[in-house]
Design an enzyme around this catalytic site. Sequence first.
Site, mmCIF file in Angstrom:
data_model
loop_
_atom_site.group_PDB
_atom_site.id
_atom_site.type_symbol
_atom_site.label_atom_id
_atom_site.label_comp_id
_atom_site.label_asym_id
_atom_site.label_seq_id
_atom_site.Cartn_x
_atom_site.Cartn_y
_atom_site.Cartn_z
ATOM 1 N N GLU A 150 43.260 48.471 51.253
ATOM 2 C CA GLU A 150 44.341 47.514 51.007
ATOM 3 C C GLU A 150 45.528 47.704 51.947
ATOM 4 O O GLU A 150 46.666 47.871 51.520
ATOM 5 C CB GLU A 150 44.786 47.562 49.532
ATOM 6 C CG GLU A 150 45.560 46.294 49.151
ATOM 7 C CD GLU A 150 45.808 46.141 47.648
ATOM 8 O OE1 GLU A 150 44.885 46.380 46.853
ATOM 9 O OE2 GLU A 150 46.927 45.747 47.311
ATOM 10 N N HIS A 164 48.290 37.888 40.370
ATOM 11 C CA HIS A 164 48.549 39.185 39.745
ATOM 12 C C HIS A 164 50.031 39.572 39.760
ATOM 13 O O HIS A 164 50.462 40.344 38.911
ATOM 14 C CB HIS A 164 47.742 40.288 40.437
ATOM 15 C CG HIS A 164 46.284 40.262 40.081
ATOM 16 N ND1 HIS A 164 45.473 39.174 40.323
ATOM 17 C CD2 HIS A 164 45.477 41.185 39.490
ATOM 18 C CE1 HIS A 164 44.243 39.446 39.904
ATOM 19 N NE2 HIS A 164 44.216 40.653 39.394
ATOM 20 N N HIS A 199 43.671 41.144 30.600
ATOM 21 C CA HIS A 199 44.063 41.082 32.013
ATOM 22 C C HIS A 199 43.780 39.703 32.628
ATOM 23 O O HIS A 199 44.639 39.097 33.253
ATOM 24 C CB HIS A 199 43.330 42.189 32.771
ATOM 25 C CG HIS A 199 43.610 42.206 34.228
ATOM 26 N ND1 HIS A 199 44.843 42.574 34.744
ATOM 27 C CD2 HIS A 199 42.848 41.861 35.302
ATOM 28 C CE1 HIS A 199 44.809 42.481 36.064
ATOM 29 N NE2 HIS A 199 43.617 42.047 36.432
ATOM 30 N N ARG A 206 43.011 42.796 51.690
ATOM 31 C CA ARG A 206 42.571 43.056 50.305
ATOM 32 C C ARG A 206 43.618 42.595 49.296
ATOM 33 O O ARG A 206 43.293 42.290 48.146
ATOM 34 C CB ARG A 206 42.238 44.542 50.122
ATOM 35 C CG ARG A 206 41.624 44.841 48.770
ATOM 36 C CD ARG A 206 40.959 46.193 48.708
ATOM 37 N NE ARG A 206 40.455 46.462 47.375
ATOM 38 C CZ ARG A 206 39.626 47.453 47.062
ATOM 39 N NH1 ARG A 206 39.201 48.272 48.005
ATOM 40 N NH2 ARG A 206 39.209 47.628 45.829
ATOM 41 N N HIS A 250 50.872 40.496 36.256
ATOM 42 C CA HIS A 250 51.124 41.870 35.805
ATOM 43 C C HIS A 250 52.407 41.950 34.987
ATOM 44 O O HIS A 250 52.482 42.681 33.994
ATOM 45 C CB HIS A 250 51.245 42.819 37.006
ATOM 46 C CG HIS A 250 49.915 43.321 37.472
ATOM 47 N ND1 HIS A 250 49.680 43.707 38.771
ATOM 48 C CD2 HIS A 250 48.745 43.495 36.816
ATOM 49 C CE1 HIS A 250 48.419 44.100 38.888
ATOM 50 N NE2 HIS A 250 47.834 43.972 37.727
ATOM 51 N N LYS A 257 38.203 51.341 44.094
ATOM 52 C CA LYS A 257 39.493 51.661 43.474
ATOM 53 C C LYS A 257 39.217 52.363 42.153
ATOM 54 O O LYS A 257 38.477 51.840 41.313
ATOM 55 C CB LYS A 257 40.300 50.388 43.201
ATOM 56 C CG LYS A 257 41.112 49.908 44.379
ATOM 57 C CD LYS A 257 42.066 48.806 43.952
ATOM 58 C CE LYS A 257 42.840 48.268 45.137
ATOM 59 N NZ LYS A 257 43.685 47.117 44.784
ATOM 60 N N ASN A 315 44.980 39.928 44.890
ATOM 61 C CA ASN A 315 46.072 39.961 43.906
ATOM 62 C C ASN A 315 46.615 38.565 43.601
ATOM 63 O O ASN A 315 47.688 38.448 43.002
ATOM 64 C CB ASN A 315 47.215 40.861 44.404
ATOM 65 C CG ASN A 315 46.804 42.317 44.418
ATOM 66 O OD1 ASN A 315 45.974 42.731 43.618
ATOM 67 N ND2 ASN A 315 47.354 43.077 45.338
ATOM 68 N N GLU A 367 39.160 36.086 37.026
ATOM 69 C CA GLU A 367 38.979 36.672 38.365
ATOM 70 C C GLU A 367 37.978 35.839 39.185
ATOM 71 O O GLU A 367 38.084 35.747 40.402
ATOM 72 C CB GLU A 367 38.484 38.120 38.262
ATOM 73 C CG GLU A 367 39.419 39.075 37.521
ATOM 74 C CD GLU A 367 40.649 39.509 38.331
ATOM 75 O OE1 GLU A 367 40.771 39.121 39.505
ATOM 76 O OE2 GLU A 367 41.503 40.219 37.764
ATOM 77 N N LYS A 410 33.916 39.384 46.901
ATOM 78 C CA LYS A 410 34.602 40.678 46.755
ATOM 79 C C LYS A 410 34.158 41.624 47.874
ATOM 80 O O LYS A 410 34.962 42.343 48.463
ATOM 81 C CB LYS A 410 34.302 41.272 45.373
ATOM 82 C CG LYS A 410 34.864 42.650 45.153
ATOM 83 C CD LYS A 410 36.223 42.691 44.502
ATOM 84 C CE LYS A 410 36.895 44.047 44.705
ATOM 85 N NZ LYS A 410 37.734 44.520 43.671
ATOM 86 N N ARG A 451 36.754 68.185 44.013
ATOM 87 C CA ARG A 451 37.169 67.394 45.195
ATOM 88 C C ARG A 451 36.223 66.226 45.491
ATOM 89 O O ARG A 451 36.153 65.735 46.615
ATOM 90 C CB ARG A 451 37.290 68.265 46.448
ATOM 91 C CG ARG A 451 38.318 69.346 46.321
ATOM 92 C CD ARG A 451 38.673 69.900 47.686
ATOM 93 N NE ARG A 451 39.592 71.008 47.554
ATOM 94 C CZ ARG A 451 39.216 72.265 47.381
ATOM 95 N NH1 ARG A 451 37.930 72.573 47.335
ATOM 96 N NH2 ARG A 451 40.107 73.211 47.269
HETATM 97 N N1 GLY Z 1 40.963 44.440 41.897
HETATM 98 C C1 GLY Z 1 41.548 44.257 43.146
HETATM 99 C C2 GLY Z 1 40.960 45.081 44.218
HETATM 100 O O1 GLY Z 1 39.884 45.604 44.064
HETATM 101 O O2 GLY Z 1 41.553 45.245 45.251
#
Ligand code: GLY
Length: 363
Positions: free
Chosen positions: A239, A250, A266, A243, A254, A145, A247, A187, A229, A123
């Site tokens: 998000e 993206h 990417h 956040r 994507h 993430k 994107n 990025e 960031k 956990r």
């Molecule tokens: N890579 C996008 C984010 O961290 O939200």
Amino acid sequence: MNTNITVKYNDLPIYDIVLEQDYSAFYRELNKLNTGNRKICIVTDTNLSKLYLNELTEILKDYAKVVETFAFPAGEASKNLDTVYLLYERLIHSRFDRKDLLIALGGGVVGDLTGYAAATYLRGINFIQMPTSLLAMVDSSIGGKTGVDFHAYKNMIGAFHQPKSVYINLKTLLSLEDAQYYSGLGEIIKHGLIKDANYYLWLKEHCEAIKNRDMEVLKEMIYKSCLIKREVVEKDPKEMGERALLNYGHTIGHAVEKLMEFKLLHGECVAVGMVAASYLSFKRNHITRGQFTDIVSTIQSFNLPTFISGIRAEDVLKVTLYDKKMEAGRIKFILLAELGMAYIDTTVTEEEMLEAVNYIIKQ
Ligand code: GLY
């Protein structure tokens, strides 16, 4: 320049992003976590294990009871639950408990997968991000993430789980293949476009030094990108809103990535996606034609693609519409309100999207 950046949630410091040029200062992060009596497992891939594993294992020996390594085949194809299963087996076999530690030594695949195993094993156990690719340094290692792919669906299974530290050894950038290096710059250009026009100009001015991988310039660049960031993930860790600005490029990127069957990196797909999103921003009169063409030539000057061939615009649109960013039947599109300031737009029509996609497809 103090290059430590602290990431806070609700004003509480959660972890530091540490910028160094070797691994010699890493013991400080271990001391903070009191690892002397703990087990550590370094998770990495088969390419990186040849480069840095011995050096790191030697350092860790003095700061842990046991140091193990788990290396899996490099590449996106390993980013799945099968690899996580093998890692769980190893941890159980070696009797790792909740106070032990994982270290993710690698690029985005290693960081995301290790983070997911750390989020779910018992956990949740501690982990440290040690990004070795440019993309991982400025993007995927920061913000918690974690996850793996499921069949063709990227990052379909995942969790938010914050690392205890992000330790960046800038020297690892010197052994990165060119394509991987420029993929990370996709990025980085994005950070300037969505949040900081001065940073975008700075990137243009330092293009040659960045391409030559000048260490002092790289340090400044990564520091500036990590600050951006951090600002975004601190305000919106899960998000729920802002956040999503990360994107930018993206949504269509994507779809391109999927249709090209992941043959493009990417950051390369994001670059093409940013051209489409910038085109839409120009068509809506948020940026001028001059600014739009400047964005396209800046992306080009960092050796990134600005158009794509071999796929059909209709297919890109179809995949985009099925993308996970669909909310209540509307696509959340990130556009520029102006250079250096992005916003979420839910009014982009299919016709507008098709026009933008047609712009980036050259047969
Ligand atoms: N890579 C996008 C984010 O961290 O939200």
